[in-house]
Design a protein around this motif. Structure first.
Motif, PDB file in Angstrom:
ATOM      1  N   THR A   1      -2.722  -1.491  -2.077  1.00 55.59           N
ATOM      2  CA  THR A   1      -2.666  -1.798  -1.026  1.00 55.59           C
ATOM      3  C   THR A   1      -2.110  -3.012  -0.865  1.00 55.59           C
ATOM      4  O   THR A   1      -1.848  -3.882  -2.049  1.00 55.59           O
ATOM      5  CB  THR A   1      -3.530  -1.568  -0.320  1.00 55.59           C
TER       6      THR A   1
ATOM      7  N   SER B   1       0.950  -4.975  -6.282  1.00 56.47           N
ATOM      8  CA  SER B   1       0.811  -4.503  -5.025  1.00 56.47           C
ATOM      9  C   SER B   1       1.974  -3.775  -4.560  1.00 56.47           C
ATOM     10  O   SER B   1       2.862  -4.127  -3.952  1.00 56.47           O
ATOM     11  CB  SER B   1       0.387  -5.346  -4.013  1.00 56.47           C
TER      12      SER B   1
ATOM     13  N   ASN C   1       1.780  -0.559  -1.579  1.00 53.45           N
ATOM     14  CA  ASN C   1       1.326  -0.029  -0.099  1.00 53.45           C
ATOM     15  C   ASN C   1       1.721  -1.121   0.924  1.00 53.45           C
ATOM     16  O   ASN C   1       0.156  -1.003   0.280  1.00 53.45           O
ATOM     17  CB  ASN C   1       1.213   1.067  -0.181  1.00 53.45           C
TER      18      ASN C   1
ATOM     19  N   SER D   1      -3.130  -3.348   4.543  1.00 58.61           N
ATOM     20  CA  SER D   1      -4.462  -4.061   4.319  1.00 58.61           C
ATOM     21  C   SER D   1      -4.617  -5.173   5.265  1.00 58.61           C
ATOM     22  O   SER D   1      -3.734  -5.890   5.652  1.00 58.61           O
ATOM     23  CB  SER D   1      -4.821  -4.652   3.265  1.00 58.61           C
TER      24      SER D   1
ATOM     25  N   THR E   1      -4.564   3.891  -3.381  1.00 59.90           N
ATOM     26  CA  THR E   1      -4.190   3.184  -2.158  1.00 59.90           C
ATOM     27  C   THR E   1      -5.494   3.407  -1.354  1.00 59.90           C
ATOM     28  O   THR E   1      -5.963   4.833  -0.529  1.00 59.90           O
ATOM     29  CB  THR E   1      -2.995   3.295  -1.510  1.00 59.90           C
TER      30      THR E   1
ATOM     31  N   HIS F   1      -6.285   1.149   2.565  1.00 57.36           N
ATOM     32  CA  HIS F   1      -5.768  -0.254   2.969  1.00 57.36           C
ATOM     33  C   HIS F   1      -6.994  -0.549   3.676  1.00 57.36           C
ATOM     34  O   HIS F   1      -7.971   0.090   4.600  1.00 57.36           O
ATOM     35  CB  HIS F   1      -4.874   0.820   4.503  1.00 57.36           C
TER      36      HIS F   1
END
Length: 341
Positions: free
Chosen positions: A61, A169, A171, A174, A203, A205
């Motif tokens: 994330t 990192s 996606n 977060s 992943t 978040h």
């Protein structure tokens, strides 16, 4: 089990206010969960505790600049919004301070009108649902107006925003970093891979579930906030093969741990999928997937130290934390690391 069972004394000066210049040079406490014994190492020594055929699972994330400051239309004030999760389209769940200035129907202006929002509702837990309106691309506006949401115990300004991101990192989504991963460099990850260790990315978040304090005395009455996760078929297959071949599954961080334990069936098989989890792991929990954990040192009475205690044992964990205080380890997000093996 009571919240106070997970308390320890922490001098304020041991709370790390800034990251080390070299990520992998942080200290590493190795805790043997069978014996309770600890060893003092450095993070780059993590290689010695990973074997060919093991699988290391990381949360890829990426933190968004989720802290926004706005005001009600026509008012001179500052209202802080922390974006927790996207509900749908431009509707977000947010933490707001001061909450009394964000009631349903209130119109909020950010960045002299570049971004506007309307408070739709107040949820049971006090969070607000806001519906944003704007011209252009939301992510670009957020990059311009938003700030990195550093934890409240970090008082110093972060010079390089990338130091609150892991080097892997990817996606975006977060509200806080999966901080155990901050110790890795691309070079160290390359060495781990060359050792024959499978590296898998999943992943989750990170949202309110990670840093909301436990307010009830009986921890079993605490409810975790939902966080979104994704686990690919490829990742699930590698993890399952590792278990079948008697390799260790080493989770990097409590977020990776919670994701794996949420997605696995009762036989410990990881199933690909995406969704929301509010799993709360505390002593008494039987781990289905995770054999070993790389993590940071966490706040007293937090759900994170409870998770660590579930894996390592409460007494072992608190003894290790007290030793870390004596040896002046650096604590929390920018602090040192612990390996539970």
């Amino acid at each position: 089990m009571k919240k106070e069972d997970f308390y320890y004394e922490l001098p304020e000066e041991l709370i790390a206010q800034h990251p080390l210049k070299n990520r992998e040079k942080s200290r590493l406490m190795v805790l043997d969960r069978e014996t309770g014994e600890t060893k003092d190492r450095h993070f780059e020594d993590i290689l010695e505790y990973l074997n060919p055929g093991d699988c290391m699972v990381l949360n890829d994330t990426r933190v968004i600049p989720a802290r926004l400051f706005g005001s009600r239309e026509g008012k001179k004030e500052s209202i802080e919004f922390l974006l927790l999760k996207r509900i749908e389209d431009d509707k977000w769940e947010t933490l707001v301070r001061p909450g009394k200035k964000a009631r349903p129907g209130h119109k909020i202006v950010f960045g002299e009108g570049k971004l506007q929002g309307e408070i739709l509702s107040i949820e049971e837990d006090g969070t607000r649902i806001i519906d944003f309106s704007y011209k252009g691309i939301f992510e670009e506006i957020l990059d311009e107006l938003g700030e990195m949401p550093l934890p409240p115990y970090i008082q110093e300004k972060l010079e390089d925003k990338e130091r609150y991101q892991t080097v892997y990192s990817k996606n975006k989504g977060s509200a806080a970093a999966p901080t155990a991963g901050l110790h890795f460099t691309k070079e160290l990850l390359g060495e781990i891979k060359n050792r024959g260790v499978n590296i898998v990315y999943i992943t989750l978040h990170v949202g309110l579930g990670t840093f909301r304090p436990v307010k009830v005395e009986n921890i079993e009455e605490h409810h975790m906030h939902e966080e979104y996760f994704e686990v690919s078929k490829e990742a699930a297959n590698i993890i399952n093969r590792t278990k079948e071949n008697s390799g260790k599954v080493v989770a990097v961080g409590t977020t990776s741990t919670r994701t794996l334990e949420s997605i696995a069936n009762d036989d410990g098989k990881v199933i690909e999928g995406k969704g929301w989890t509010n799993i709360f792991i505390y002593p008494g929990y039987r781990f289905k997937v995770v054999d070993s954990l790389i993590t940071n040192f966490h706040l007293p009475e937090s759900t994170l130290i409870m998770l660590v205690s579930a894996l390592a044992g409460r007494e072992n964990t608190l003894n290790a934390y007290n030793r870390a205080v004596e040896k002046k380890y650096r604590f929390f997000s920018f602090g040192d690391a612990m390996l539970i093996k």
